[in-house]
Every structure is written in C-alpha cells, then in structure tokens.
Design an enzyme around this catalytic site. Structure first.
Site, PDB file in Angstrom:
ATOM      1  N   SER A  49       0.814  -1.218   0.000  1.00 36.02           N
ATOM      2  CA  SER A  49       0.000   0.000   0.000  1.00 36.02           C
ATOM      3  C   SER A  49       0.844   1.263   0.000  1.00 36.02           C
ATOM      4  O   SER A  49       0.529   2.232  -0.707  1.00 36.02           O
ATOM      5  CB  SER A  49      -0.931  -0.009   1.223  1.00 36.02           C
ATOM      6  OG  SER A  49      -1.750  -1.153   1.198  1.00 36.02           O
ATOM      7  N   HIS A 100       0.627   4.881   4.342  1.00 33.78           N
ATOM      8  CA  HIS A 100      -0.016   5.426   3.138  1.00 33.78           C
ATOM      9  C   HIS A 100       0.412   6.875   2.900  1.00 33.78           C
ATOM     10  O   HIS A 100       0.787   7.254   1.781  1.00 33.78           O
ATOM     11  CB  HIS A 100      -1.539   5.342   3.273  1.00 33.78           C
ATOM     12  CG  HIS A 100      -2.048   3.941   3.283  1.00 33.78           C
ATOM     13  ND1 HIS A 100      -3.366   3.626   3.508  1.00 33.78           N
ATOM     14  CD2 HIS A 100      -1.409   2.754   3.095  1.00 33.78           C
ATOM     15  CE1 HIS A 100      -3.530   2.331   3.447  1.00 33.78           C
ATOM     16  NE2 HIS A 100      -2.355   1.774   3.194  1.00 33.78           N
TER      17      HIS A 100
END
Length: 321
Positions: free
Chosen positions: A247, A300
C-alpha cells in the site's frame, strides 16, 4: 603496284616523314621505351621521333608522334606530379591528360541517387519511431505484479507450500525486526482482497509511470516509496505491530504517476488531471477519514510524500541523461 605507278612526287608525299625514325624499339622493354621518349623530348632531336618543323602553330605534336606521347604519359609520372616538379615534360603533356568534365546527365543521376538514399534513411527512422511508439511499455510493471502474485501463492495456497512468510513481514517490535523486512514486507499480503486492491493500483499507476520514465523509473519509484513508507511506519508506530502489503508503494505511485504526466500537451494535461484527482482523493481520505482497524495510515501518507521525491529524482536523472 598502284603506288609504284604514280609519279615520284606523289609517292614521296604519301610516304612516311623522312624525319620519323626508320626503326622504333617496339620490341624493347617498356622502361627502355620510356627512357628513349624522355630523351627525345628533352633534346628535341629529329631522331627521337618529334618533329617541330611541321607541328601546328599551337605547339602540339604531330599524329605520327601520338604513340610516343602515350608512352611518356604512362611511364614517366602523373601530370599533377610533373607540374608540381616544374618538369619541361609537363607543358606538352598536360593538355591531353586533364579529366573531361562530368556529363550533366551523370551529375543529375548522382544527385538523384543521393536524394533517394536520404529518403530511404528518413523512412527507416520514421518506421523505427512508429515501432517504438507501438511497443508496450509495461514490462517492469507486469514483473512487479507477477512477483507479488508469486509470493501470495506461495504463502496461501497449500498446493504451492502454504507457509506464511512471517520473517518477511515488518515487525515493529525490536526483537523480531530485521532491516531486510523494510523491503520484503511490500510483497506480502494478508488476503486476496488486500492483494487485489494493491495490484489494481500498482498496474494502472505503475504503467503510467513506466510510459513516461521507463522501466527504471517505475521500479525505482515502487521500491523507494515502499522503503520510505515502511521506515516511517517503523519509526512512528511502536509496539507489537506487524505491517505488510504494497500500500505504501502504491500510494507513492499515485502521486508519481500524476506528476509524470505534466507536459505542455493538452492530452497529457487531461491525463494528469484525472490521475491527480484520484491521488488527491486517496490522500485526503487518509488524512480526514477515521482510523480503520488493520489499515496503516502512516505508511499510506508517507508513501504519498515519497512519491513526490521519487518523481523529482527520476526527472532529474532523465534530464542529465
């Protein structure tokens, strides 16, 4: 018989010139003939075969001396060297040795050949450019996708092993942490849904980066953003946490793909706007949205920041090369 019946004056006028040599060394070696011809020209002797008395007013040789002139031309020295040395033989010989001008038709034909070759070269270059434009530019992206799939299959399918690679995952606990986990954890996924969402973003945005920056650009952006995201997560999250997944690297590709499309072309600007608004919505969702269980928001956001740095580094490298 007819020549003998003619008057004496007629037969004398038709006979060979009295000054011409009665015998010439035709059977002698070529070097001897060349030496004899040179001596005849230098001395002007009648016995050498050159008679100036009956020569034309322009100073040329008689027809009877043509064979000797050819011998001197071929055996002494090239006309350019004779002229450079100031030899007395250069003046009478250079007149017939200068190259004739090339016919106009041949000059035009030569120019046409050159133009035809240039046209063929331009066509080959254009064909190569078309082939380069039509070639797929997603090889490195597909290899990254395939590597993630292979690791997932090895971890979760019993037919291929079914052994979870716990040592590859990022452990925030200092006792189980290994520096290599900063790299290996970005290829591990917890379930199929986790894998599918990351592979979609990796292929779509990784291909956009590869189209603009090449294979090196997309591989560098993926690895750099993943490492930066995992390092930030390790430094800011303390406790018995375990992180895994691509991610952080994919968020970096969101931003890098949008920035790589910045170009003075209306189609590139549209593409940049489409990719950029999606990347902005994802980043804003992580910033303003609530915390979710099992989601590493720090990774992220750190990956998105790393995407800007990766784009700048790749762009700087491309400018230098």
């Amino acid at each position: 018989a007819r020549a003998l019946a003619r008057p004496t004056g007629m037969s004398r006028s038709m006979s060979a010139p009295t000054s011409a040599p009665s015998t010439r060394p035709l059977g002698a070696p070529k070097a001897h003939r060349a030496a004899a011809a040179a001596a005849a020209v230098a001395t002007g002797s009648a016995a050498g075969g050159f008679r100036r008395a009956n020569a034309p007013s322009g100073g040329g040789f008689r027809a009877a001396d043509a064979a000797w002139v050819i011998v001197v031309r071929e055996r002494l020295a090239p006309p350019g060297r004779m002229a450079a040395l100031g030899s007395p033989l250069a003046a009478p010989l250079l007149g017939g040795c200068r190259p004739a001008p090339r016919p106009v038709a041949l000059r035009r034909r030569g120019r046409a050949d050159v133009e035809a070759k240039a046209a063929v070269s331009k066509a080959a270059v254009a064909q190569g450019a078309d082939a380069e434009e039509g070639r797929r530019r997603d090889t490195a992206t597909c290899l990254l996708v395939l590597l993630n799939v292979v690791v997932f299959v090895y971890e979760w399918l019993p037919a291929f092993g079914g052994h979870a690679l716990y040592g590859w995952r990022l452990h925030h606990d200092g006792r189980r942490f290994r520096p290599a986990q900063l790299l290996t954890s970005m290829f591990c996924h917890g379930d199929y849904r986790h894998l599918a969402s990351n592979l979609f973003g990796l292929y779509i945005f990784g291909r956009a980066v590869e189209e603009q920056s090449g294979s090196f650009g997309v591989v560098f952006a993926y690895v750099f953003c993943g490492l930066f995201a995992n390092l930030a997560s390790k430094l800011l999250l303390h406790g018995a946490y375990t992180s895994l997944g691509a991610s952080g690297a994919v968020f970096g590709l969101f931003v890098a793909a949008a920035l790589t499309k910045l170009a003075p072309d209306w189609r590139s600007l549209i593409e940049c706007g489409v990719l950029g608004q999606f990347a902005l919505s994802q980043v804003w969702g992580e910033l303003a949205g609530p915390s979710r269980a099992g989601v590493n928001k720090i990774a992220h956001l750190a990956g998105a920041v790393a995407g800007v740095v990766a784009w700048w580094l790749v762009r700087r490298r491309s400018t230098k090369t």
